[in-house]
Design a protein around this motif. Sequence first.
Motif, PDB file in Angstrom:
ATOM      1  N   GLN A 104       0.952  -1.152  -0.005  1.00 23.74           N
ATOM      2  CA  GLN A 104       0.246   0.050  -0.061  1.00 23.74           C
ATOM      3  C   GLN A 104       0.978   1.231  -0.143  1.00 23.74           C
ATOM      4  N   MET A 105       1.882   1.430   0.615  1.00 19.55           N
ATOM      5  CA  MET A 105       2.742   2.283   0.621  1.00 19.55           C
ATOM      6  C   MET A 105       3.487   2.708  -0.713  1.00 19.55           C
ATOM      7  N   GLN A 106       3.568   1.677  -1.459  1.00 21.07           N
ATOM      8  CA  GLN A 106       4.247   1.970  -2.656  1.00 21.07           C
ATOM      9  C   GLN A 106       3.199   2.447  -3.637  1.00 21.07           C
ATOM     10  N   LEU A 107       1.917   2.626  -3.624  1.00 19.36           N
ATOM     11  CA  LEU A 107       0.838   3.065  -4.348  1.00 19.36           C
ATOM     12  C   LEU A 107       0.953   4.621  -4.435  1.00 19.36           C
ATOM     13  N   ASP A 108       0.617   5.120  -5.407  1.00 23.39           N
ATOM     14  CA  ASP A 108       0.439   6.867  -5.609  1.00 23.39           C
ATOM     15  C   ASP A 108      -0.270   7.277  -4.428  1.00 23.39           C
ATOM     16  N   ASP A 109       0.186   8.561  -4.015  1.00 24.84           N
ATOM     17  CA  ASP A 109      -0.334   8.935  -2.688  1.00 24.84           C
ATOM     18  C   ASP A 109      -1.840   9.424  -2.995  1.00 24.84           C
ATOM     19  N   ALA A 110      -2.545   9.562  -4.027  1.00 23.94           N
ATOM     20  CA  ALA A 110      -3.803   9.937  -4.137  1.00 23.94           C
ATOM     21  C   ALA A 110      -4.478   8.683  -3.687  1.00 23.94           C
ATOM     22  N   ILE A 111      -3.965   7.318  -4.015  1.00 25.53           N
ATOM     23  CA  ILE A 111      -5.149   6.313  -3.782  1.00 25.53           C
ATOM     24  C   ILE A 111      -4.411   5.549  -2.625  1.00 25.53           C
ATOM     25  N   ASN A 112      -3.257   5.868  -1.783  1.00 24.78           N
ATOM     26  CA  ASN A 112      -2.989   5.128  -0.681  1.00 24.78           C
ATOM     27  C   ASN A 112      -3.981   5.544   0.566  1.00 24.78           C
TER      28      ASN A 112
ATOM     29  N   ASP B  99      -2.749  21.626   8.248  1.00 24.14           N
ATOM     30  CA  ASP B  99      -2.730  21.754   6.538  1.00 24.14           C
ATOM     31  C   ASP B  99      -1.435  21.019   6.267  1.00 24.14           C
ATOM     32  N   CYS B 100      -1.542  20.243   5.007  1.00 25.50           N
ATOM     33  CA  CYS B 100      -0.501  19.697   4.592  1.00 25.50           C
ATOM     34  C   CYS B 100       0.109  20.440   3.333  1.00 25.50           C
ATOM     35  N   VAL B 101       1.360  21.011   3.317  1.00 24.81           N
ATOM     36  CA  VAL B 101       1.876  21.765   2.567  1.00 24.81           C
ATOM     37  C   VAL B 101       3.052  20.890   1.680  1.00 24.81           C
ATOM     38  N   ALA B 102       2.951  20.702   0.348  1.00 25.70           N
ATOM     39  CA  ALA B 102       3.665  20.078  -0.648  1.00 25.70           C
ATOM     40  C   ALA B 102       5.081  20.936  -0.729  1.00 25.70           C
ATOM     41  N   ALA B 103       6.340  20.593  -0.664  1.00 25.87           N
ATOM     42  CA  ALA B 103       7.372  21.316  -1.124  1.00 25.87           C
ATOM     43  C   ALA B 103       7.663  21.700  -2.466  1.00 25.87           C
ATOM     44  N   ASN B 104       7.190  23.288  -2.637  1.00 28.04           N
ATOM     45  CA  ASN B 104       7.137  23.689  -4.112  1.00 28.04           C
ATOM     46  C   ASN B 104       6.136  22.882  -4.906  1.00 28.04           C
ATOM     47  N   GLY B 105       4.994  22.468  -4.439  1.00 31.72           N
ATOM     48  CA  GLY B 105       4.036  21.845  -5.324  1.00 31.72           C
ATOM     49  C   GLY B 105       4.483  20.389  -5.448  1.00 31.72           C
ATOM     50  N   MET B 106       5.559  19.764  -4.932  1.00 35.21           N
ATOM     51  CA  MET B 106       5.875  18.521  -5.308  1.00 35.21           C
ATOM     52  C   MET B 106       5.625  17.734  -3.772  1.00 35.21           C
ATOM     53  N   ALA B 107       4.586  17.151  -3.733  1.00 36.16           N
ATOM     54  CA  ALA B 107       4.165  16.160  -2.421  1.00 36.16           C
ATOM     55  C   ALA B 107       4.982  15.182  -2.321  1.00 36.16           C
TER      56      ALA B 107
ATOM     57  N   LEU C  68       4.379  13.219  14.159  1.00 33.40           N
ATOM     58  CA  LEU C  68       5.398  12.210  14.096  1.00 33.40           C
ATOM     59  C   LEU C  68       5.766  11.792  12.530  1.00 33.40           C
ATOM     60  N   THR C  69       7.106  11.990  12.350  1.00 35.80           N
ATOM     61  CA  THR C  69       7.503  11.545  10.906  1.00 35.80           C
ATOM     62  C   THR C  69       7.685  10.260  10.831  1.00 35.80           C
ATOM     63  N   VAL C  70       6.910   9.839   9.602  1.00 33.40           N
ATOM     64  CA  VAL C  70       7.114   8.496   9.380  1.00 33.40           C
ATOM     65  C   VAL C  70       8.276   8.092   8.529  1.00 33.40           C
ATOM     66  N   ALA C  71       8.286   8.877   7.490  1.00 35.09           N
ATOM     67  CA  ALA C  71       9.529   8.820   6.245  1.00 35.09           C
ATOM     68  C   ALA C  71       9.712   9.963   6.089  1.00 35.09           C
ATOM     69  N   PRO C  72      11.355  10.411   6.544  1.00 39.17           N
ATOM     70  CA  PRO C  72      11.593  11.900   6.306  1.00 39.17           C
ATOM     71  C   PRO C  72      12.198  12.132   4.898  1.00 39.17           C
ATOM     72  N   TYR C  73      11.869  11.260   3.823  1.00 38.06           N
ATOM     73  CA  TYR C  73      12.702  11.352   2.771  1.00 38.06           C
ATOM     74  C   TYR C  73      11.619  11.066   1.715  1.00 38.06           C
ATOM     75  N   ALA C  74      12.156  11.536   0.405  1.00 38.47           N
ATOM     76  CA  ALA C  74      11.235  11.244  -0.639  1.00 38.47           C
ATOM     77  C   ALA C  74      10.874   9.886  -1.048  1.00 38.47           C
ATOM     78  N   LYS C  75       9.549   9.879  -1.787  1.00 34.82           N
ATOM     79  CA  LYS C  75       9.054   8.262  -1.875  1.00 34.82           C
ATOM     80  C   LYS C  75       9.924   7.740  -3.123  1.00 34.82           C
TER      81      LYS C  75
END
Length: 196
Positions: A65-73, A147-155, A189-196
């Motif tokens: 499930q965590m490998q799915l696109d964020d929109a459907i996770n 609110d959840c803010v994407a970094a420069n529009g790149m979630a 709590l930060t689950v993953a502090p890195y890019a997908k």
Amino acid sequence: MMASTEHGFSLIEVLISVFVLAVGVIGAAGMQLTALRTTQQSVFQTKALHLATEMADKMRANVTQMQLDDAINPYLRVDYQSSSITTSHQSTHHCYGTDTHCDAGQLASFDIERWLRRIDKELPGGRVRICRDAEPWNTANLHFNWDCVAANGMASIASLVIKIGWPDKNHDGRSTGESSKQFTPTIVLTVAPYAK
């Protein structure tokens, strides 16, 4: 005839003594109430941290499930506010036991449903949100944001976080309110502090 050298307390001295005693008792009672409120908030913080850690572990374990696109996770769609009315969470699957089989999606739904039920039970009026957020801390107001803010529009390069909050108490003991706009996340709590 000898004059008595013993004198009784005057009414003013008695009133002053009673006043000083009353101030001391009121001060001690106020400190006791503050200590009880602080203890309750500490208990809520401990429960929230355990709940966030538990969900983070479940998310890490469900790699499919965590490998799915964020929109459907399903984990990243959790944005829940409990109310004073007990909510009934109905699970379509029960993934515990030897005679049951759940795929990764059903397991995620089952985990989320059970977790939200615990949020209702352990954090009255609590709110939870799981998302990718590049800026969970509001530096201007010095508190966390819902609110959840994407970094420069790149979630996809934002950290994956679990946010949990609940209505706090004012100094007079009244609740700050049930609306999530009136309280901020207490635990992030930060689950993953890195890019997908």
